[in-house]
Design a protein around this motif. Structure first.
Motif, PDB file in Angstrom:
ATOM      1  N   HIS A 125     -13.627   5.165   3.234  1.00  0.00           N
ATOM      2  CA  HIS A 125     -14.212   3.895   3.624  1.00  0.00           C
ATOM      3  C   HIS A 125     -13.550   2.747   2.896  1.00  0.00           C
ATOM      4  CE1 HIS A 125     -17.786   2.895   6.161  1.00  0.00           C
ATOM      5  NE2 HIS A 125     -17.235   3.940   6.700  1.00  0.00           N
ATOM      6  N   SER A 126     -14.295   1.876   2.208  1.00  0.00           N
ATOM      7  CA  SER A 126     -13.634   0.715   1.621  1.00  0.00           C
ATOM      8  C   SER A 126     -13.134   1.009   0.209  1.00  0.00           C
ATOM      9  CB  SER A 126     -14.570  -0.495   1.622  1.00  0.00           C
ATOM     10  OG  SER A 126     -15.608  -0.322   0.692  1.00  0.00           O
ATOM     11  N   ARG A 127     -13.024   2.269  -0.172  1.00  0.00           N
ATOM     12  CA  ARG A 127     -12.431   2.699  -1.428  1.00  0.00           C
ATOM     13  C   ARG A 127     -13.142   2.163  -2.655  1.00  0.00           C
ATOM     14  NH1 ARG A 127      -7.692   1.501  -3.002  1.00  0.00           N
ATOM     15  NH2 ARG A 127      -6.865   3.454  -3.734  1.00  0.00           N
ATOM     16  N   THR A 128     -14.403   1.702  -2.534  1.00  0.00           N
ATOM     17  CA  THR A 128     -15.079   1.252  -3.751  1.00  0.00           C
ATOM     18  C   THR A 128     -15.222   2.423  -4.718  1.00  0.00           C
ATOM     19  OG1 THR A 128     -17.189   1.631  -2.669  1.00  0.00           O
ATOM     20  CG2 THR A 128     -16.386  -0.623  -2.697  1.00  0.00           C
ATOM     21  N   GLN A 129     -15.207   3.658  -4.193  1.00  0.00           N
ATOM     22  CA  GLN A 129     -15.366   4.812  -5.083  1.00  0.00           C
ATOM     23  C   GLN A 129     -14.053   5.567  -5.294  1.00  0.00           C
ATOM     24  OE1 GLN A 129     -18.811   6.999  -3.717  1.00  0.00           O
ATOM     25  NE2 GLN A 129     -20.097   5.212  -3.963  1.00  0.00           N
ATOM     26  N   THR A 130     -13.420   5.999  -4.186  1.00  0.00           N
ATOM     27  CA  THR A 130     -12.163   6.734  -4.385  1.00  0.00           C
ATOM     28  C   THR A 130     -11.129   5.858  -5.074  1.00  0.00           C
ATOM     29  OG1 THR A 130     -11.529   6.174  -2.128  1.00  0.00           O
ATOM     30  CG2 THR A 130     -12.384   8.384  -2.503  1.00  0.00           C
ATOM     31  N   GLY A 131     -11.135   4.558  -4.761  1.00  0.00           N
ATOM     32  CA  GLY A 131     -10.149   3.648  -5.355  1.00  0.00           C
ATOM     33  C   GLY A 131     -10.351   3.490  -6.849  1.00  0.00           C
ATOM     34  N   ARG A 132     -11.532   3.858  -7.324  1.00  0.00           N
ATOM     35  CA  ARG A 132     -11.804   3.755  -8.757  1.00  0.00           C
ATOM     36  C   ARG A 132     -11.863   5.121  -9.416  1.00  0.00           C
ATOM     37  NH1 ARG A 132     -14.863  -0.624  -6.660  1.00  0.00           N
ATOM     38  NH2 ARG A 132     -14.301  -2.611  -7.587  1.00  0.00           N
ATOM     39  N   SER A 133     -11.285   6.121  -8.788  1.00  0.00           N
ATOM     40  CA  SER A 133     -11.219   7.445  -9.395  1.00  0.00           C
ATOM     41  C   SER A 133      -9.770   7.764  -9.720  1.00  0.00           C
ATOM     42  CB  SER A 133     -11.780   8.496  -8.432  1.00  0.00           C
ATOM     43  OG  SER A 133     -13.156   8.283  -8.233  1.00  0.00           O
ATOM     44  N   GLN A 134      -9.541   8.267 -10.939  1.00  0.00           N
ATOM     45  CA  GLN A 134      -8.163   8.459 -11.371  1.00  0.00           C
ATOM     46  C   GLN A 134      -7.461   9.551 -10.578  1.00  0.00           C
ATOM     47  OE1 GLN A 134      -7.409   8.841 -15.506  1.00  0.00           O
ATOM     48  NE2 GLN A 134      -8.678   7.080 -16.013  1.00  0.00           N
ATOM     49  N   GLY A 135      -6.201   9.308 -10.280  1.00  0.00           N
ATOM     50  CA  GLY A 135      -5.396  10.320  -9.634  1.00  0.00           C
ATOM     51  C   GLY A 135      -5.300  10.139  -8.129  1.00  0.00           C
TER      52      GLY A 135
END
Ligand code: SF4
Ligand code: SF4
Ligand code: FES
Lengths: 534, 360
Positions: A425-435
């Motif tokens: 989606h808008s990467r609010t979560q994946t975009g803030r996960s390392q790697g």
């Protein structure tokens, strides 16, 4: 989904349409791979060469937005070849006669003009599905995010009804729900037409039940959809309370959406991060996230599972239920004095029909799939086994309609959008996960290599993509996953806000936005965003 | 009692037990809580018969048989534990240990990472009697941020290769060579990133020695607190994979799939497995914010923020009517949030001016 996830290992013919399952629902896709390893055959209908195609026996590479034409022609072939299930039709459906007459008109040759799929291939696919013992249909937003989304779903139902592929192991019509609790959001009544358990607000008896439970008069008219509410922002709608949604990035036609939220008198947003939407708010509440929240969540197979708090939230962040109920109390609303999530869930179960047999303790191990109509009921892994909830399955007479916008000389390329495995989606979560950046550092536009050459682009270079609503600059990736004349990108990266471009139309029944189809132009550009001189 | 009075039974350590068609001796023994050791076994995978730790004695057979690959037949008489079997198992383990450089592996490595070291202790097999040859060469050069590939610890049980093929259907890794030259590798011997690997983490979770390890979880190896596991559900897609959240103190340090998760039965994808640490990102909101007189969003107390929000929403309602306030529920938040959002407009205002994000 009409059938449980474990049924995905059971069909002998699988028909996937508008679902990029290996990327969007990877764990579900592994189950289809097992069915295939056991000898199942698979038809994939998708404009792109998606990951599922590698496992498929047939790929129907249809033009974006032409699904209902394909499905009409498949019904035509099944009818003509005598592959219908007369027993099932007679016992469990109505309007079959009119439908079987209706489809006579829609030959594979006719559909082929619209879908750009060979008539012989349509014929073959129809016969494969029509001769299945256990034929299962899987779809996602590739079917629903169109102005004809409802028509598309009904066309799939027609196929399943005419062949009797409903209510048995390894069959069914199975929408794969996108977000973790999008199923639950509908179940609990966060929709303008229904209370929890899909009890219609327009039914006087149900209205009376909820007026009693909530201690006040409630409209018997449906509310308006979010799409309409955004249109009305600053006009009849003056304030909004948005929980955990980055509307600005995930909704179509970003400019319209941003403008709508800005024209409100007052906006309250509840979220984990200061999202693009939260930045427009007058008050922002910090919510707890995954790992910090006790609660329940309902998956795509209608399974209710417990979420459990493992660690404390950061700072003063609070659970959504706490925030909403405390705000309600300050506004003078009654019935919001909860002390924990279990009280809220138990109230929901008491008022629901589908969750009526559940309570906080019963969902401890996640073994129930709704409907659970009363205490002691084992749940319903498979819907429609002994009949349809509303009596009989109704065939619907569907006709093909063009998308809201079609390609022309000014906008000659089809853009279709979707998700990628590694980002969400808008990467609010994946975009803030390392790697995750290692795997997916930036958004790209997938273009067929011949189009890359024909349009003067370069693989790895920049392009400007424009629709009637706006333009974005995006890096080009040459790939044969895209057919000629159709390009693909996701809407996950804020620096490439693809949803500036989309949003030409909405389904007239559900107001679902046409995110999957958008005519665009694609031209070479320099990184700064300007269009390169020829 | 004779065996042919009830054809589908065997005698297990002197006790007559029933079995189902197709069941292996290992499965029957497990069902009856016999603790038969195993290393190459994963109940989700086809039996492989590689490690031979699961050997049992069959009456009438000259040598012990691997119970995980032997299907039960009526009348079999099976012994799961005696001195000879235990001696064999100890020797096997001593040889396996000789291949294995780091016998003690941090439990953060993966779900099954303690299987090997637990067995070595149970059979007192850390003797160092066999030493030397290792199979497998470590790949510290594979710079992917998720999966440690320390093949110095590989014991060639092939669980990773099998889970990738049988469960994932990805066939990203395979086995090269045999014996002490055995090497788990990707196609062309390259990095995982360049293979068909999707970083689902399944191979990491089934590895019994820590040869494959969860790099993100292992970052917390030196944090002193004990690891706690909390059962919950993945926050991403609608499949609803059950997970165990691994935490140390107040920090989430990793995720493991729930092997008995009803929707996923032990599977996860890259997001559910590795994209968890957003919960501790410095960008998380820690206080409410309100817009001040200069139009800026500034931190505020809960009291102030709740009052301001209540006043702002009520003002709209009082001036423009009940139908001027609209609520949008989240498709990400729990059921309790969605339920209360709809109750907010219905019980509070008597409208159905509510929707969620399913239309976009
Ligand atoms: S992470 Fe998944 S896809 Fe990659 S090698 Fe391991 S099991 Fe295979
Ligand atoms: S682990 Fe992957 S497949 Fe499972 S719920 Fe999460 S996002 Fe979906
Ligand atoms: S567990 Fe049976 S041989 Fe390894």
């Amino acid at each position: 989904m009409s059938n449980p996830l474990r049924d995905m290992e059971k069909p002998d013919v699988i028909f996937c349409i508008g679902t990029n399952m290996t990327e969007c629902h990877p764990v579900a896709a592994t189950r289809l791979k097992k069915a295939i390893a056991n000898g199942a055959r698979m038809i994939v209908a998708d404009p792109r060469v998606i990951g599922l195609v590698e496992h498929a026996d047939m790929h129907l590479q249809l033009r974006v937005g032409s699904d209902s034409a394909l499905l009409l022609a498949m019904a035509h072939v099944i009818q003509r070849a005598g592959l219908i299930d007369p027993g099932f039709i007679a016992e469990r459906t109505t309007e079959a006669e009119a439908f079987l007459e209706h489809v006579k008109e829609f030959t594979p040759e006719w559909a082929s003009e619209i879908c750009r799929v060979e008539p012989a291939l349509i014929e073959e696919a129809a016969i494969l599905y029509g001769t299945a013992d256990r034929g299962a249909i899987y779809y996602t937003l590739g079917i629903t995010e169109h102005i004809c989304g409802v028509d598309n779903v009904q066309s799939l139902c027609n196929l399943a009804l005419m062949t009797g592929n409903v209510g048995r192991e390894g069959t069914g019509i199975n929408p794969m729900r996108g977000q973790n609790n999008i199923q639950g959001a509908g179940d609990v009544g966060a929709i303008p037409n229904n209370y929890c358990g899909f009890q219609p607000v327009t039914d006087p008896a149900i209205q009376a039940k909820f007026e009693k439970a909530y201690g006040r008069e409630i409209d018997r008219e449906k509310g308006i959809t979010k799409v309409r509410a955004l249109d009305e922002a600053g006009k009849s709608i003056r304030a909004m309370f948005i929980d955990g949604e980055n509307t600005v990035v995930t909704d179509p036609d970003r400019e319209h959406c941003e403008h709508a939220l800005k024209s409100l008198d007052f906006l309250v947003v509840c979220d984990l991060f200061m999202t693009e939407t939260a930045e427009l708010a007058d008050v922002v509440f910090p919510a707890t996230g995954f790992t910090e929240t006790d609660g329940t969540q309902t998956n795509t197979e209608r399974r209710v599972q417990r979420l459990r708090r493992a660690v404390p939230p950061p700072g003063e962040a609070k659970a959504d239920w706490w925030i909403i109920s405390r705000l309600a109390q300050r506004m003078g609303f009654h019935g919001f004095d909860y002390t924990d999530a279990s009280e809220v869930f138990n109230e929901l179960c008491r008022l629901s029909t589908t969750y009526a047999g559940l309570d906080w303790d019963r969902v401890e191990f996640g073994e129930y799939q709704w409907p659970v109509p009363e205490e002691g009921h084992p749940g319903t892994p498979r819907l429609h086994e002994d009949g349809f909830i509303n009596g009989r399955g109704v065939f619907k007479l569907i006709r093909y309609r063009d998308p809201a916008e079609t390609i022309d000389d000014d906008y000659p390329v089809w853009l279709t959008t979707g998700r990628r495995l590694e980002s969400y989606h808008s990467r609010t979560q994946t975009g803030r996960s390392q790697g995750i950046d290692y795997l997916l550092p930036e958004e790209v536009l997938e273009v067929h290599p011949d189009d890359v050459t024909a349009w003067g682009l370069a693989d790895g270079g920049w392009a400007e993509m424009a629709s009637r609503r706006g333009a974005v600059t995006i890096r080009v990736k040459a790939t044969e996953r895209s057919p000629r004349g159709t390009v693909f990108s996701s809407f996950s990266f804020n620096d490439v806000p693809v949803n500036i471009l989309t949003g030409a139309g909405y389904d007239p029944v559900t107001d679902t936005a046409e995110l999957k189809v958008c005519p665009v132009t694609v031209r070479p550009a320099s990184k700064s965003g300007g269009v390169a001189a020829d | 009692m004779t065996s042919d009075s009830n054809p589908r039974t065997i005698v297990l350590d002197g006790e007559t037990v029933a079995f189902e068609r197709g069941e292996t001796l290992f499965e029957i023994a497990q069902r009856h809580r016999r603790d038969v050791p195993s290393l190459c076994y994963d109940d989700r995978l086809d039996p492989f018969g590689g490690c031979r730790l699961c050997i049992v004695q069959l009456e009438g057979a000259r040598k012990p048989v691997a119970s995980c690959t032997t299907k039960a037949e009526p009348g079999m008489r099976v012994t799961t534990h005696n001195a000879t079997l235990d001696m064999h198992r100890r020797v096997i383990l001593e040889m396996v240990a000789s291949e294995n450089r780091d016998v003690d592996v941090d439990e953060l490595s993966g779900y099954a990472s303690q299987e090997m070291s637990t067995l070595l202790d149970r059979y007192d097999a850390r003797s160092g009697r066999f030493d030397g040859a290792h199979s497998g060469t470590s790949r510290p050069d594979d710079g992917n941020p998720f999966i440690l590939r320390d093949y110095d610890n590989c014991i060639s049980c092939y669980r990773c290769v099998r889970v990738c093929a049988e469960q994932e259907g990805d066939y990203a890794i395979s086995v090269m060579n045999r014996g002490f030259d055995t090497q788990i590798t990707t196609e062309f011997g390259g990095f995982l990133e360049d293979s068909s690997c999707t970083f689902c983490g399944q191979c990491v979770q089934t590895c019994p020695t820590g040869a494959l390890g969860d790099i993100k979880a292992l970052r917390a190896k030196d944090v002193p607190e004990p690891v706690e596991k909390t059962r919950s559900v993945c926050p991403y897609c609608g499949v609803g994979c059950a997970v165990d959240i691994l935490s140390k103190g107040d920090k989430v340090v990793g995720i493991q799939p729930a092997m008995d998760g009803p929707a996923n039965e032990g599977a996860l994808c890259v997001k559910g497995q590795f994209a968890f640490d957003f919960v501790h990102h410095p960008d998380r909101l820690k206080t409410p914010f309100v817009r001040n007189d200069h139009g800026q969003l500034v931190p505020a107390s809960w009291d102030e923020a709740l009052d301001k929000a209540a006043a702002g929403l009520l003002e709209a309602v009082n001036e423009h009517g009940r139908h001027s306030l609209y609520a949008v529920a989240s498709g990400r938040a729990p059921n309790e949030a969605g339920y209360l959002m709809q109750k907010f407009v219905r019980a509070g205002l008597g409208t159905s001016y509510i929707d969620n994000c399913s239309r976009a």
